[in-house]
Motif scaffolding. Sequence first.
Motif, short mmCIF file in Angstrom:
data_model
loop_
_atom_site.label_atom_id
_atom_site.label_comp_id
_atom_site.label_asym_id
_atom_site.label_seq_id
_atom_site.Cartn_x
_atom_site.Cartn_y
_atom_site.Cartn_z
N ILE A 1 19.49 -3.65 1.02
CA ILE A 1 19.50 -2.21 0.71
C ILE A 1 18.55 -1.91 -0.43
CG2 ILE A 1 20.95 -0.35 -0.22
CD1 ILE A 1 23.27 -1.57 1.37
N LYS A 2 18.51 -2.78 -1.44
CA LYS A 2 17.61 -2.58 -2.58
C LYS A 2 16.16 -2.63 -2.13
CE LYS A 2 16.40 -4.38 -7.09
NZ LYS A 2 16.61 -5.43 -8.08
N GLU A 3 15.82 -3.60 -1.28
CA GLU A 3 14.45 -3.71 -0.78
C GLU A 3 14.08 -2.49 0.05
OE1 GLU A 3 13.83 -7.37 1.29
OE2 GLU A 3 14.56 -8.56 -0.39
N PHE A 4 15.02 -1.99 0.84
CA PHE A 4 14.76 -0.80 1.65
C PHE A 4 14.48 0.40 0.77
CE2 PHE A 4 16.26 3.02 3.84
CZ PHE A 4 15.45 2.98 4.96
N LYS A 5 15.29 0.59 -0.29
CA LYS A 5 15.10 1.72 -1.20
C LYS A 5 13.76 1.60 -1.93
CE LYS A 5 19.89 2.94 -2.09
NZ LYS A 5 20.95 3.07 -3.12
N ASP A 6 13.41 0.38 -2.37
CA ASP A 6 12.13 0.18 -3.05
C ASP A 6 10.96 0.49 -2.12
OD1 ASP A 6 13.45 -0.55 -5.36
OD2 ASP A 6 13.18 -2.72 -5.03
N ALA A 7 11.06 0.06 -0.88
CA ALA A 7 9.99 0.30 0.09
C ALA A 7 9.86 1.79 0.39
CB ALA A 7 10.25 -0.48 1.36
N SER A 8 10.97 2.49 0.53
CA SER A 8 10.90 3.92 0.81
C SER A 8 10.37 4.68 -0.40
CB SER A 8 12.25 4.46 1.24
OG SER A 8 13.19 4.35 0.20
N LYS A 9 10.71 4.21 -1.61
CA LYS A 9 10.19 4.86 -2.83
C LYS A 9 8.69 4.63 -2.93
CE LYS A 9 10.73 5.05 -7.81
NZ LYS A 9 11.36 4.49 -9.00
N ASN A 10 8.23 3.41 -2.64
CA ASN A 10 6.80 3.13 -2.67
C ASN A 10 6.06 3.94 -1.63
OD1 ASN A 10 7.05 1.31 -4.76
ND2 ASN A 10 7.19 -0.48 -3.40
N ASP A 11 6.68 4.15 -0.47
CA ASP A 11 6.06 4.95 0.58
C ASP A 11 5.91 6.40 0.13
OD1 ASP A 11 4.97 5.36 3.16
OD2 ASP A 11 6.90 6.18 3.84
N GLU A 12 6.95 6.94 -0.53
CA GLU A 12 6.87 8.31 -1.04
C GLU A 12 5.79 8.42 -2.11
OE1 GLU A 12 10.69 9.54 -2.40
OE2 GLU A 12 11.59 9.39 -0.40
N ASP A 13 5.68 7.42 -2.99
CA ASP A 13 4.66 7.43 -4.03
C ASP A 13 3.27 7.40 -3.42
OD1 ASP A 13 6.65 7.48 -5.92
OD2 ASP A 13 6.52 5.33 -6.38
N ASP A 14 3.09 6.61 -2.36
CA ASP A 14 1.80 6.53 -1.68
C ASP A 14 1.44 7.87 -1.05
OD1 ASP A 14 1.55 3.90 -2.42
OD2 ASP A 14 2.17 3.09 -0.47
N LYS A 15 2.40 8.54 -0.46
CA LYS A 15 2.15 9.83 0.18
C LYS A 15 1.77 10.87 -0.86
CE LYS A 15 5.04 9.32 4.25
NZ LYS A 15 6.24 9.81 4.96
N GLN A 16 2.40 10.81 -2.03
CA GLN A 16 2.10 11.78 -3.08
C GLN A 16 0.75 11.49 -3.73
OE1 GLN A 16 5.42 11.73 -5.75
NE2 GLN A 16 6.77 12.80 -4.33
N SER A 17 0.34 10.24 -3.80
CA SER A 17 -0.92 9.91 -4.46
C SER A 17 -2.12 10.13 -3.55
CB SER A 17 -0.90 8.47 -4.94
OG SER A 17 -0.84 7.57 -3.83
N LYS A 18 -1.96 10.12 -2.24
CA LYS A 18 -3.08 10.33 -1.32
C LYS A 18 -3.70 11.71 -1.45
CE LYS A 18 -2.16 6.88 2.16
NZ LYS A 18 -1.85 6.61 3.57
N PRO A 19 -2.92 12.80 -1.49
CA PRO A 19 -3.56 14.11 -1.64
C PRO A 19 -4.29 14.23 -2.98
CG PRO A 19 -1.33 14.40 -0.82
CD PRO A 19 -1.51 12.94 -1.16
N ALA A 20 -3.79 13.62 -4.02
CA ALA A 20 -4.45 13.69 -5.33
C ALA A 20 -5.78 12.95 -5.29
CB ALA A 20 -3.55 13.10 -6.40
N SER A 21 -5.85 11.84 -4.57
CA SER A 21 -7.10 11.09 -4.51
C SER A 21 -8.09 11.77 -3.59
CB SER A 21 -6.84 9.65 -4.04
OG SER A 21 -6.30 9.67 -2.72
N ASN A 22 -7.66 12.57 -2.64
CA ASN A 22 -8.58 13.30 -1.76
C ASN A 22 -9.24 14.46 -2.46
OD1 ASN A 22 -8.01 11.63 0.38
ND2 ASN A 22 -6.44 12.97 1.25
N LYS A 23 -8.61 15.02 -3.49
CA LYS A 23 -9.16 16.15 -4.22
C LYS A 23 -10.34 15.74 -5.09
CE LYS A 23 -4.92 18.85 -4.32
NZ LYS A 23 -3.88 19.44 -5.17
N GLU A 24 -10.39 14.48 -5.50
CA GLU A 24 -11.42 14.02 -6.43
C GLU A 24 -12.74 13.88 -5.77
OE1 GLU A 24 -10.15 10.48 -8.35
OE2 GLU A 24 -8.37 11.43 -9.13
#
Length: 65
Positions: free
Chosen positions: A42-65
Amino acid sequence: MDLSIFLGMVGVPQVILIAVILLLLFGGRKIPELMRGLGSGIKEFKDASKNDEDDKQSKPASNKE
């Protein structure tokens, strides 16, 4: 039949019955190992989903640059 009828009927006696069945199937020594494995999964699943959300949020920021 409606599935919600069965989900509403789980109470203390049913939980005790499930615990006794698990104890009989796996034994007293194996249950802590199973729970540890379940917790780490369960901990690994939560960490993976959190990392996935962080990746999704960081992609639009990197596209603006």
